[in-house]
Design a protein around this motif. Structure first.
Motif, PDB file in Angstrom:
ATOM      1  N   MET A   1       0.840  -1.201   0.000  1.00  0.00           N
ATOM      2  CA  MET A   1       0.000   0.000   0.000  1.00  0.00           C
ATOM      3  C   MET A   1       0.877   1.254   0.000  1.00  0.00           C
ATOM      4  N   ILE A   2       1.911   1.240   0.848  1.00  0.00           N
ATOM      5  CA  ILE A   2       2.809   2.400   0.921  1.00  0.00           C
ATOM      6  C   ILE A   2       3.487   2.612  -0.429  1.00  0.00           C
ATOM      7  N   LEU A   3       3.956   1.533  -1.039  1.00  0.00           N
ATOM      8  CA  LEU A   3       4.636   1.655  -2.333  1.00  0.00           C
ATOM      9  C   LEU A   3       3.685   2.171  -3.408  1.00  0.00           C
ATOM     10  N   THR A   4       2.395   1.812  -3.307  1.00  0.00           N
ATOM     11  CA  THR A   4       1.416   2.362  -4.252  1.00  0.00           C
ATOM     12  C   THR A   4       1.341   3.875  -4.107  1.00  0.00           C
ATOM     13  N   GLY A   5       1.309   4.344  -2.843  1.00  0.00           N
ATOM     14  CA  GLY A   5       1.305   5.789  -2.604  1.00  0.00           C
ATOM     15  C   GLY A   5       2.566   6.439  -3.137  1.00  0.00           C
ATOM     16  N   VAL A   6       3.708   5.781  -2.921  1.00  0.00           N
ATOM     17  CA  VAL A   6       4.988   6.334  -3.376  1.00  0.00           C
ATOM     18  C   VAL A   6       5.009   6.455  -4.902  1.00  0.00           C
ATOM     19  N   THR A   7       4.487   5.439  -5.596  1.00  0.00           N
ATOM     20  CA  THR A   7       4.531   5.471  -7.057  1.00  0.00           C
ATOM     21  C   THR A   7       3.630   6.571  -7.609  1.00  0.00           C
ATOM     22  N   VAL A   8       2.487   6.814  -6.952  1.00  0.00           N
ATOM     23  CA  VAL A   8       1.626   7.921  -7.387  1.00  0.00           C
ATOM     24  C   VAL A   8       2.337   9.250  -7.123  1.00  0.00           C
ATOM     25  N   GLY A   9       2.916   9.379  -5.923  1.00  0.00           N
ATOM     26  CA  GLY A   9       3.619  10.613  -5.579  1.00  0.00           C
ATOM     27  C   GLY A   9       4.771  10.892  -6.531  1.00  0.00           C
ATOM     28  N   ALA A  10       5.554   9.837  -6.828  1.00  0.00           N
ATOM     29  CA  ALA A  10       6.726  10.009  -7.692  1.00  0.00           C
ATOM     30  C   ALA A  10       6.309  10.439  -9.095  1.00  0.00           C
ATOM     31  N   ALA A  11       5.093  10.039  -9.506  1.00  0.00           N
ATOM     32  CA  ALA A  11       4.646  10.387 -10.857  1.00  0.00           C
ATOM     33  C   ALA A  11       4.453  11.893 -11.007  1.00  0.00           C
ATOM     34  N   TYR A  12       4.204  12.575  -9.874  1.00  0.00           N
ATOM     35  CA  TYR A  12       3.976  14.023  -9.949  1.00  0.00           C
ATOM     36  C   TYR A  12       5.272  14.830  -9.868  1.00  0.00           C
TER      37      TYR A  12
END
Lengths: 125, 214
Positions: free
Chosen positions: A19-30
């Motif tokens: 779940m945390i990595l999902t958040g990180v990947t969305v954040g990194a996309a921005y």
């Protein structure tokens, strides 16, 4: 059976990490990292995949032969992608003639914008 | 399949060997699946390398919120699936049925959100074909992106539907007490398949939804 039980606690830990990595990947996309954006996204996806395969799919607790089976699919996938891309990215693309009746490569008006003409869009000039 | 404790099929020497064969069998199948989806991913990679601008533009028309929720729904369903396998290993029938049902429920939620997303694409004329319209010079390439989008998420959704069908059979068999701590291979193998489908989405989400967001 052959698979030792994995404790639910470990499952929840893996779940939380995913779940945390999902958040990180969305954040990194921005973030604007240039071409590194794709590298980061694929690295995170790779880490998530590894967690799922090792713990949810129990490969970590499986025989060496299972490791080989789990690995070769991705090995062949790497070959598939590497060879296809090395061909696509190094080939000298020629604009396609407009059908067999075309007398020259300059297309007549009204036939612009077909996909073939745009092949070089992403290349460096 | 007759009785719950006829656990060892006659062609195997011992349960250990049977379990090993079952695991290798599902992984052999998954190798074909990796390469099946791999072909789609390779095509995507090639055309995205050719048309980076158009793919980024097209990606902006995907709903990052719905896609993100679906990612979390699918990861949660993988957790319930893993807990179902654990319940089966422990011989807990009620917990097994409950976790299998939870997995089916989350799978259906995922597909429901997917249907909503597909609906939006139809309304916005982003479905490849005659009705496709897209402003700007990259319309053709954007259409190519959406062809990949529908082919990849569509094949993924088909795998989810098949997974839900298999899980439904498992629920009935679990309810009839066909599994035990000594025999739960179908649950284990279905779990491995379900997690694989999760992995496909783990790659689809960033590659389709998250390009060029910055």
């Amino acid at each position: 059976m052959s698979h030792p039980m994995v404790s639910p606690k470990l499952y929840f830990l893996v779940f939380a990490t995913l779940m945390i990595l999902t958040g990180v990947t969305v954040g990194a996309a921005y973030l604007d990292l240039g071409p590194l954006n794709t590298v980061v996204a694929l690295t995170i996806a790779g880490c998530k995949t590894l967690l799922v395969i090792l713990y949810f799919m129990h490969v970590r607790y499986s025989s060496r032969l299972t490791w080989v089976f789990a690995g070769v699919g991705f090995l062949w996938l790497a070959i598939l992608i590497a060879f296809t891309m090395s061909d696509m990215r190094t080939r000298s693309w020629q604009p396609a003639p407009r059908g067999w009746t075309a007398t020259s490569f300059s297309s007549p008006p009204g036939q612009e914008g077909t996909p073939n003409r745009e092949v070089s869009e992403g290349r460096s000039p | 399949m007759s009785e719950s404790h006829a656990a060892l099929a006659h062609q195997f020497d011992d349960p250990q060997q049977q379990a090993e064969a079952v695991t290798l069998g599902i992984w052999a199948f998954l190798i074909t699946e990796v390469l099946f989806f791999g072909g789609l991913f390779t095509g995507y990679a090639g055309y995205r390398a050719n048309y980076p601008q158009a793919f980024a533009e097209a990606s902006h028309h995907l709903d990052i919120l719905l896609g993100g929720i679906n990612t979390m729904v699918l990861i949660s369903s993988s957790l319930t699936m893993a807990l179902a396998v654990h319940a089966a290993q422990s011989g807990k029938r009620q917990a097994l049925v409950a976790f299998l049902l939870a997995t089916i429920f989350l799978g259906v939620v995922f597909l429901g959100i997917k249907v909503i997303e597909y609906g939006h694409k139809f309304e916005d004329h982003l479905v490849p074909g005659r009705a496709f319209t897209f402003p700007g010079p990259h319309a053709q390439q954007v259409q190519l992106f959406f062809s990949f989008y529908f082919a990849m998420t569509g094949m993924h959704a088909l795998h989810m539907i098949i997974g839900i069908a298999i899980l439904s059979v498992l629920v009935v068999r679990a309810w009839r007490n066909r599994f035990s701590a000594a025999y739960y291979a179908p649950v284990e193998v279905t779990g491995v398949y379900w997690h694989f489908v999760d992995i496909v989405w783990i790659f689809l989400f960033p590659l389709l939804y998250l390009i060029g967001r910055h």
